[in-house]
Design an enzyme around this catalytic site. Structure first.
Site, PDB file in Angstrom:
ATOM      1  N   LYS A  71      -7.244   1.906  -2.675  1.00  0.00           N
ATOM      2  CA  LYS A  71      -6.890   1.547  -1.290  1.00  0.00           C
ATOM      3  C   LYS A  71      -6.961   2.789  -0.383  1.00  0.00           C
ATOM      4  O   LYS A  71      -7.462   2.716   0.743  1.00  0.00           O
ATOM      5  CB  LYS A  71      -5.482   0.937  -1.272  1.00  0.00           C
ATOM      6  N   SER A  91       0.873  -1.191   0.000  1.00  0.00           N
ATOM      7  CA  SER A  91       0.000   0.000   0.000  1.00  0.00           C
ATOM      8  C   SER A  91       0.903   1.231   0.000  1.00  0.00           C
ATOM      9  O   SER A  91       1.518   1.539   1.019  1.00  0.00           O
ATOM     10  CB  SER A  91      -0.873   0.038   1.253  1.00  0.00           C
ATOM     11  N   LYS A 144       0.379   6.011   8.092  1.00  0.00           N
ATOM     12  CA  LYS A 144       1.105   5.912   6.810  1.00  0.00           C
ATOM     13  C   LYS A 144       0.135   6.081   5.633  1.00  0.00           C
ATOM     14  O   LYS A 144       0.382   6.861   4.708  1.00  0.00           O
ATOM     15  CB  LYS A 144       1.812   4.552   6.749  1.00  0.00           C
TER      16      LYS A 144
HETATM   17  N1  LIG Z   1      -0.714  -5.721   8.188  1.00  0.00           N
HETATM   18  C1  LIG Z   1      -1.926  -5.500   7.701  1.00  0.00           C
HETATM   19  O1  LIG Z   1      -2.948  -5.732   8.351  1.00  0.00           O
HETATM   20  C2  LIG Z   1      -2.080  -4.968   6.296  1.00  0.00           C
HETATM   21  C3  LIG Z   1      -3.340  -5.028   5.678  1.00  0.00           C
HETATM   22  C4  LIG Z   1      -3.489  -4.562   4.368  1.00  0.00           C
HETATM   23  C5  LIG Z   1      -2.388  -4.004   3.707  1.00  0.00           C
HETATM   24  N2  LIG Z   1      -1.172  -3.923   4.356  1.00  0.00           N
HETATM   25  C6  LIG Z   1      -0.062  -3.303   3.629  1.00  0.00           C
HETATM   26  O2  LIG Z   1       0.790  -4.332   3.136  1.00  0.00           O
HETATM   27  C7  LIG Z   1       2.146  -3.870   3.123  1.00  0.00           C
HETATM   28  C8  LIG Z   1       3.007  -4.823   3.930  1.00  0.00           C
HETATM   29  O3  LIG Z   1       2.493  -4.866   5.247  1.00  0.00           O
HETATM   30  P1  LIG Z   1       3.070  -5.832   6.387  1.00  0.00           P
HETATM   31  O4  LIG Z   1       2.124  -5.722   7.527  1.00  0.00           O
HETATM   32  O5  LIG Z   1       3.371  -7.171   5.804  1.00  0.00           O
HETATM   33  O6  LIG Z   1       4.442  -5.080   6.733  1.00  0.00           O
HETATM   34  P2  LIG Z   1       5.734  -5.678   7.454  1.00  0.00           P
HETATM   35  O7  LIG Z   1       6.501  -4.509   7.947  1.00  0.00           O
HETATM   36  O8  LIG Z   1       5.355  -6.759   8.393  1.00  0.00           O
HETATM   37  O9  LIG Z   1       6.533  -6.386   6.234  1.00  0.00           O
HETATM   38  C9  LIG Z   1       7.321  -5.705   5.317  1.00  0.00           C
HETATM   39  C10 LIG Z   1       8.530  -6.559   4.992  1.00  0.00           C
HETATM   40  O10 LIG Z   1       9.322  -5.887   4.013  1.00  0.00           O
HETATM   41  C11 LIG Z   1      10.677  -6.129   4.319  1.00  0.00           C
HETATM   42  N3  LIG Z   1      11.541  -5.127   3.689  1.00  0.00           N
HETATM   43  C12 LIG Z   1      11.630  -3.803   3.959  1.00  0.00           C
HETATM   44  N4  LIG Z   1      12.548  -3.220   3.162  1.00  0.00           N
HETATM   45  C13 LIG Z   1      13.036  -4.197   2.360  1.00  0.00           C
HETATM   46  C14 LIG Z   1      14.016  -4.226   1.335  1.00  0.00           C
HETATM   47  N5  LIG Z   1      14.679  -3.128   0.980  1.00  0.00           N
HETATM   48  N6  LIG Z   1      14.266  -5.412   0.730  1.00  0.00           N
HETATM   49  C15 LIG Z   1      13.604  -6.532   1.091  1.00  0.00           C
HETATM   50  N7  LIG Z   1      12.679  -6.573   2.062  1.00  0.00           N
HETATM   51  C16 LIG Z   1      12.401  -5.418   2.701  1.00  0.00           C
HETATM   52  C17 LIG Z   1      10.722  -6.065   5.831  1.00  0.00           C
HETATM   53  O11 LIG Z   1      11.890  -6.673   6.357  1.00  0.00           O
HETATM   54  C18 LIG Z   1       9.436  -6.801   6.206  1.00  0.00           C
HETATM   55  O12 LIG Z   1       9.655  -8.188   6.388  1.00  0.00           O
HETATM   56  C19 LIG Z   1       2.123  -2.439   3.698  1.00  0.00           C
HETATM   57  O13 LIG Z   1       2.120  -1.516   2.657  1.00  0.00           O
HETATM   58  C20 LIG Z   1       0.816  -2.411   4.492  1.00  0.00           C
HETATM   59  O14 LIG Z   1       0.269  -1.097   4.600  1.00  0.00           O
HETATM   60  C21 LIG Z   1      -1.001  -4.420   5.617  1.00  0.00           C
END
Ligand SMILES: NC(=O)c1ccc[n+]([C@@H]2O[C@H](COP(=O)([O-])OP(=O)(O)OC[C@H]3O[C@@H](n4cnc5c(N)ncnc54)[C@H](O)[C@@H]3O)[C@@H](O)[C@H]2O)c1
Length: 295
Positions: free
Chosen positions: A171, A96, A239
Site C-alpha cells: 500500500k 492502512s 499519513k
Molecule cells: N477514505 C479513503 O478513500 C480510503 C481509501 C483507501 C484506504 N483508506 C484507509 O482506510 C482506513 C480507514 O479509512 P476511513 O476513511 O474509513 O477513516 P475514518 O476516519 O472515516 O474511519 C475510521 C473509523 O474508526 C473509528 N475509530 C477510531 N478509533 C477507534 C477505536 N479506538 N475503537 C473503535 N473505533 C475507532 C472512528 O470513529 C471512525 O469511524 C485508513 O487507514 C485509510 O487510510 C481510506
C-alpha cells in the site's frame, strides 16, 4: 448464519460492514462513535457496545481504523481484542498503517494464540460501497485462505503479497507512486501554462503516450477544472507518506521524492487545504508561481 466481527465503521468500514451483512453474514459491528454503530445497525449489522462484545463472540474480526496508534489501541490496548479474543481467532486488519506496527501486533497476538494478517485496500469510498476494493495482504497463506471469503465480498481482487506487514508495504508503494505522479503532473502542467501552451491541449496530446497514466486521466481534469473536492484527502496522504518515510528510516532506504512531496503536502495542510483532494498539489505550484492552470 456465519458471524464476523467488524471494528471501525467510518467512511470505508461502514460500507464494507454493510456489504458483508448484505452478503448474509451476521456482522458484529463496533465503533467508538455511537452514531456509526447505529448507522451500521440500520444497514443490517448487529450493533455492539464494546470491543469485548465483538471479540468474545467472533472467530474472525476485521478492523478498519485510521492509523497505527488506533489499531494498536483496539488490538493490544486495555479492553482491546487481545484481552477477550478466543484462542485461534483471526484478526484481519484492513487499515492502512505502518508495516512495522502490523508485525509488532502480529507478534503480540501470536503470544496469545491469536492470528493476524494485514490487508489494506485501494479504491476509496466508491469501491468500498460497491464491493470492488483492491486488497493487498500480508500474512500466512492459510490465514489468507480463511479470510478470502470476506475479501470476495468487499473487493474485486485480493493478493497475498508476502509475510505480515507486506500488505501495508504494498500500500505504501502504491501511495508513493501516486503522490509523486500527481506532483509531476502538476509541475508539468504549470510549465505548459507559463510557457504559453494550453494545458488542456497538452494533456490531450500526451495522455496516449509514455507519460499517460491512470493518475493523469483521473487528476488532470480535476486540476483543469480547479475541482479539488475529495476523492482522497491530502491529510490521509500525509499519513501514508509519513508511514512510508518511517519505513524508509527503519530500513535505511532513501526516499527523496517522497520526502519532497511530503513537504509540498505539509505546506498545503498548513494553508488549510488538508481536506482537499490530493490533486490539490497543483495549488502548491500555483502558490509558488502566482499562475493558475485552468481549461
Ligand atoms: N477514505 C479513503 O478513500 C480510503 C481509501 C483507501 C484506504 N483508506 C484507509 O482506510 C482506513 C480507514 O479509512 P476511513 O476513511 O474509513 O477513516 P475514518 O476516519 O472515516 O474511519 C475510521 C473509523 O474508526 C473509528 N475509530 C477510531 N478509533 C477507534 C477505536 N479506538 N475503537 C473503535 N473505533 C475507532 C472512528 O470513529 C471512525 O469511524 C485508513 O487507514 C485509510 O487510510 C481510506
Amino acid at each position: 448464519m456465519k458471524k464476523v466481527g467488524f471494528i471501525g465503521l467510518g467512511i470505508m468500514g461502514s460500507h464494507m460492514a454493510a456489504n458483508l451483512a448484505k452478503a448474509g453474514y451476521e456482522v458484529w459491528a463496533y465503533d467508538i462513535v455511537p452514531a456509526a454503530v447505529e448507522k451500521a445497525a440500520a444497514n443490517g449489522c448487529k450493533g455492539c457496545a464494546s470491543i469485548q462484545e465483538v471479540a468474545e463472540n467472533n472467530d474472525v474480526i476485521i478492523t478498519m481504523l485510521p492509523n497505527s496508534p488506533h489499531v494498536k489501541a483496539v488490538v493490544l490496548g486495555a479492553g482491546g481484542v487481545l484481552e477477550f479474543a478466543k484462542k485461534d481467532t483471526l484478526v484481519v486488519d484492513m487499515s492502512s498503517i505502518a508495516p512495522a506496527a502490523s508485525a509488532e501486533m502480529q507478534k503480540a497476538c501470536a503470544e496469545k494464540g491469536v492470528r493476524m494478517i494485514d490487508a489494506p485496500v485501494s479504491g476509496g469510498e466508491p469501491k468500498a460501497a460497491d464491493g470492488t476494493l483492491a486488497i493487498m495482504v500480508g500474512g500466512e497463506e492459510k490465514d489468507f485462505e480463511q479470510a478470502k471469503e470476506y475479501f470476495d465480498v468487499m473487493g474485486s481482487s485480493a493478493v497475498l503479497v508476502g509475510p505480515i506487514g507486506s500488505g501495508n508495504t504494498c500500500k505504501l508503494t502504491n501511495q508513493i507512486i501516486v503522490a509523486v505522479n500527481i506532483a509531476a503532473l502538476a509541475e508539468g502542467l504549470m510549465l505548459a501554462e507559463r510557457a504559453g501552451a494550453d494545458p488542456e491541449k497538452v494533456f490531450n496530446a500526451i495522455k496516449g503516450g509514455l507519460a499517460g497514466s491512470t493518475v493523469m486521466n483521473a487528476k488532470a481534469p480535476m486540476m483543469l477544472d480547479g475541482n479539488f473536492k475529495p476523492g482522497f484527502k491530502i491529510d490521509l496522504h500525509i499519513k501514508d507518506l509519513g508511514n512510508a518515510l518511517d519505513t524508509g528510516y527503519g530500513t535505511g532506504t532513501p526516499l527523496p521524492l517522497t520526502a519532497e512531496v511530503m513537504q509540498m503536502m505539509q505546506v498545503l495542510k498548513a494553508d488549510g487545504m488538508g481536506q482537499n483532494d490530493h490533486s490539490g498539489l497543483l495549488k502548491y505550484y500555483e502558490k509558488l508561481t502566482g499562475s493558475e492552470v485552468r481549461r
